[in-house]
Scaffold this motif. Structure first.
Motif, PDB file in Angstrom:
ATOM      1  N   ASP A 264       0.825  -1.210   0.000  1.00 37.10           N
ATOM      2  CA  ASP A 264       0.000   0.000   0.000  1.00 37.10           C
ATOM      3  C   ASP A 264       0.863   1.266   0.000  1.00 37.10           C
TER       4      ASP A 264
ATOM      5  N   ARG B 137       2.309   1.926  -3.396  1.00 38.74           N
ATOM      6  CA  ARG B 137       1.325   2.426  -4.364  1.00 38.74           C
ATOM      7  C   ARG B 137       0.966   3.880  -4.084  1.00 38.74           C
TER       8      ARG B 137
ATOM      9  N   LYS C 258       2.331  10.414  -9.807  1.00 39.37           N
ATOM     10  CA  LYS C 258       1.335  10.773 -10.825  1.00 39.37           C
ATOM     11  C   LYS C 258       0.814  12.191 -10.600  1.00 39.37           C
TER      12      LYS C 258
ATOM     13  N   ASP D 112     -14.310   9.989   0.102  1.00 41.41           N
ATOM     14  CA  ASP D 112     -15.061   9.555  -1.079  1.00 41.41           C
ATOM     15  C   ASP D 112     -16.181  10.545  -1.409  1.00 41.41           C
TER      16      ASP D 112
ATOM     17  N   TYR E  34     -14.715  13.682  -2.822  1.00 37.32           N
ATOM     18  CA  TYR E  34     -14.289  13.440  -4.197  1.00 37.32           C
ATOM     19  C   TYR E  34     -15.480  13.549  -5.140  1.00 37.32           C
ATOM     20  N   GLY E  35     -16.600  12.965  -4.742  1.00 37.36           N
ATOM     21  CA  GLY E  35     -17.807  13.041  -5.558  1.00 37.36           C
ATOM     22  C   GLY E  35     -18.240  14.478  -5.793  1.00 37.36           C
TER      23      GLY E  35
ATOM     24  N   LEU F 126     -15.835  16.360  -8.138  1.00 42.72           N
ATOM     25  CA  LEU F 126     -16.059  16.036  -9.557  1.00 42.72           C
ATOM     26  C   LEU F 126     -17.216  16.863 -10.119  1.00 42.72           C
TER      27      LEU F 126
ATOM     28  N   MET G 159      -8.846  16.503 -12.578  1.00 43.31           N
ATOM     29  CA  MET G 159      -9.612  15.309 -12.210  1.00 43.31           C
ATOM     30  C   MET G 159      -8.697  14.117 -11.979  1.00 43.31           C
ATOM     31  N   TRP G 160      -7.672  13.994 -12.841  1.00 49.52           N
ATOM     32  CA  TRP G 160      -6.735  12.880 -12.672  1.00 49.52           C
ATOM     33  C   TRP G 160      -5.989  13.009 -11.353  1.00 49.52           C
TER      34      TRP G 160
ATOM     35  N   ARG H   3      -8.246  12.021  -8.600  1.00 52.46           N
ATOM     36  CA  ARG H   3      -8.400  10.576  -8.564  1.00 52.46           C
ATOM     37  C   ARG H   3      -7.232   9.940  -7.800  1.00 52.46           C
TER      38      ARG H   3
ATOM     39  N   GLU I 175      -7.760  10.514  -4.111  1.00 54.77           N
ATOM     40  CA  GLU I 175      -8.810   9.648  -3.559  1.00 54.77           C
ATOM     41  C   GLU I 175      -8.283   8.224  -3.374  1.00 54.77           C
ATOM     42  N   ARG I 176      -7.467   7.785  -4.313  1.00 55.00           N
ATOM     43  CA  ARG I 176      -6.907   6.447  -4.234  1.00 55.00           C
ATOM     44  C   ARG I 176      -5.927   6.351  -3.056  1.00 55.00           C
TER      45      ARG I 176
ATOM     46  N   ASP J 132      -7.852   5.618  -0.078  1.00 56.34           N
ATOM     47  CA  ASP J 132      -8.150   4.182   0.004  1.00 56.34           C
ATOM     48  C   ASP J 132      -6.978   3.403   0.587  1.00 56.34           C
TER      49      ASP J 132
ATOM     50  N   ASN K  59      -6.645   1.162   3.897  1.00 58.33           N
ATOM     51  CA  ASN K  59      -6.170  -0.228   3.893  1.00 58.33           C
ATOM     52  C   ASN K  59      -5.101  -0.441   4.966  1.00 58.33           C
TER      53      ASN K  59
ATOM     54  N   ARG L 195      -9.495  -6.979  -4.146  1.00 57.43           N
ATOM     55  CA  ARG L 195      -9.853  -5.588  -4.486  1.00 57.43           C
ATOM     56  C   ARG L 195     -10.582  -5.514  -5.826  1.00 57.43           C
TER      57      ARG L 195
ATOM     58  N   LEU M  12     -13.260   9.411 -20.805  1.00 59.35           N
ATOM     59  CA  LEU M  12     -13.624  10.559 -19.962  1.00 59.35           C
ATOM     60  C   LEU M  12     -13.933  11.781 -20.817  1.00 59.35           C
TER      61      LEU M  12
ATOM     62  N   LEU N 137     -22.092  11.014 -14.693  1.00 57.94           N
ATOM     63  CA  LEU N 137     -21.153  10.910 -13.571  1.00 57.94           C
ATOM     64  C   LEU N 137     -21.131   9.477 -13.030  1.00 57.94           C
TER      65      LEU N 137
ATOM     66  N   TRP O 277     -17.910   6.858 -12.687  1.00 53.88           N
ATOM     67  CA  TRP O 277     -17.498   6.057 -11.523  1.00 53.88           C
ATOM     68  C   TRP O 277     -17.309   4.604 -11.923  1.00 53.88           C
TER      69      TRP O 277
ATOM     70  N   ARG P 296     -14.107   4.284 -13.755  1.00 54.66           N
ATOM     71  CA  ARG P 296     -12.978   4.372 -12.836  1.00 54.66           C
ATOM     72  C   ARG P 296     -12.716   2.998 -12.204  1.00 54.66           C
TER      73      ARG P 296
ATOM     74  N   ARG Q 134      -9.319   0.711 -12.611  1.00 55.55           N
ATOM     75  CA  ARG Q 134      -8.601   0.235 -11.436  1.00 55.55           C
ATOM     76  C   ARG Q 134      -8.436  -1.285 -11.495  1.00 55.55           C
TER      77      ARG Q 134
END
Lengths: 240, 240
Positions: A99, A102, A109, A167, A170-171, A174, A195-196, A199, A202-203, A206, A210, B102, B174, B192, B196, B199, B203
């Motif tokens: 994790d 990543r 990124k 989350d 993030y919604g 967007l 947006m990228w 994303r 947001e990841r 996650d 984890n 996942r 996108l 939207l 999701w 996305r 992933r």
């Protein structure tokens, strides 16, 4: 007899030192990734392409750390044959290691999107969403690593709960970016890059969650990852 | 002496059977997740909310499988003290296990978006992007699991390469969805939800590529995850 006890004692001391060293290496890597993340968000917001390049170049250092920690885990398994809570610690390190690595990838990124954004025309968003969600996931990551360092169950539970918040943020981010796109279609390119970056943030949230779940597993000595009751468990701890 | 050899022989036979059983359980879980993914995309496209609900309900079975496989790995480490290639297999299973679980989560998320989309007004996209990228990542996942089952290096390399393609497809999907949004702002909500779902698919592509990288590591007996030359390596294998 005494001699043999001494011998055993030495071995177990060395074993503990090795476990401690793996834990420290993981936290060191966590600290590095934390700095990468904070620097990537700052570079994006400031349009600092030089700093962004450096962040991207430093990612391979994180990758080397991941490989080294996995190797250390393999060695300790092969040599020391850990069982029970020692084995659980090693298993947790193996999972958390992935994790953290990543998260490092996602930070790189974000730096890459920062470079693209600096090359585009100015965005109308002033990066409000990125700064907001960025500081939220930065704090989640810091707490997740602290929870691992101190084996702090309450803190770990807090991080898992926070991910739902990220989350939702993030919604709505967007949705707000789409509104900007519609107001002036010339901004679409820049806003897609934002947006990228979002994303990736947001990841990262996650992955931080984890890590926190792995800490909960380690502390409680049983797998809470998917209990139907994980939400109940979290609610219960939250009520304490 | 003969007796002892027999004894050793039995132990190593049992050990191999245990390793084989872990591998089979992982592939069984992989197969289940594959079916979950295919069903989720189909349910979304067909607007079949009943099927989508069932997919969501089945996700906990995947989670139970993950926990059981981790437990089997812990047991085999504690009891058999695997080394060298056996240990590498166990480490790989631990990592791949997380990625498969996942993917299961993302499949359930796609089913959830399917329910939301079925409740919204019809989308103008006809789900072209979702069907396209969906079938691409379905094939990546199938290949990644095949590569693991047969320890097929070439196939694993192919999967890693394909992930770049999925990322590009995701980028242009996108863009095309944003165009639809601008044409008729009343579709923004539905679109939207499609974003999701996309996305999640993207992933899943990442996770399939991760599985393939773990297979490469397992087959080559060394860590290729972050070699500066992984691209060169992949290019080289690709040229063969």
């Amino acid at each position: 007899m005494l001699k043999q006890d001494d011998h055993k004692h030495h071995i177990s001391e060395r074993f503990n030192a090795e476990l401690e060293s793996i834990k420290n290496h993981l936290l060191e890597m966590g600290g590095k990734v934390e700095r990468q993340l904070n620097a990537a968000v700052a570079a994006l917001v400031a349009g600092d392409t030089g700093e962004a390049e450096e962040i991207i170049n430093r990612d391979h250092e994180v990758n080397q750390m991941e490989i080294r920690i996995d190797d250390e885990c393999s060695t300790i398994i092969a040599r020391r044959q850990p069982t029970a809570s020692d084995l659980r610690l090693v298993m947790t390190v193996i999972k958390v290691n992935t994790d953290i690595e990543r998260i490092g990838d996602e930070a790189a990124k974000i730096a890459r999107q920062g470079i693209r954004l600096a090359e585009e025309s100015a965005s109308p968003t002033n990066f409000v969403e990125i700064r907001h969600i960025g500081s939220h996931v930065e704090s989640m990551l810091r707490k997740a690593l602290d929870a691992f360092a101190r084996l702090d169950l309450d803190l770990a539970v807090e991080v898992v709960k926070e991910d739902t918040g990220v989350d939702k943020e993030y919604g709505s981010a967007l949705r707000s970016l789409v509104t900007f796109m519609m107001e002036d279609p010339r901004d679409i390119g820049a806003i897609l890059n934002e947006m990228w970056a979002l994303r990736s943030l947001e990841r990262i949230g996650d992955h931080a969650a984890n890590i926190a779940e792995h800490v909960i597993y380690l502390v409680r000595g049983q797998d809470v990852r998917h209990q139907k009751s994980i939400q109940e468990f979290i609610d219960k701890v939250g009520e304490r």
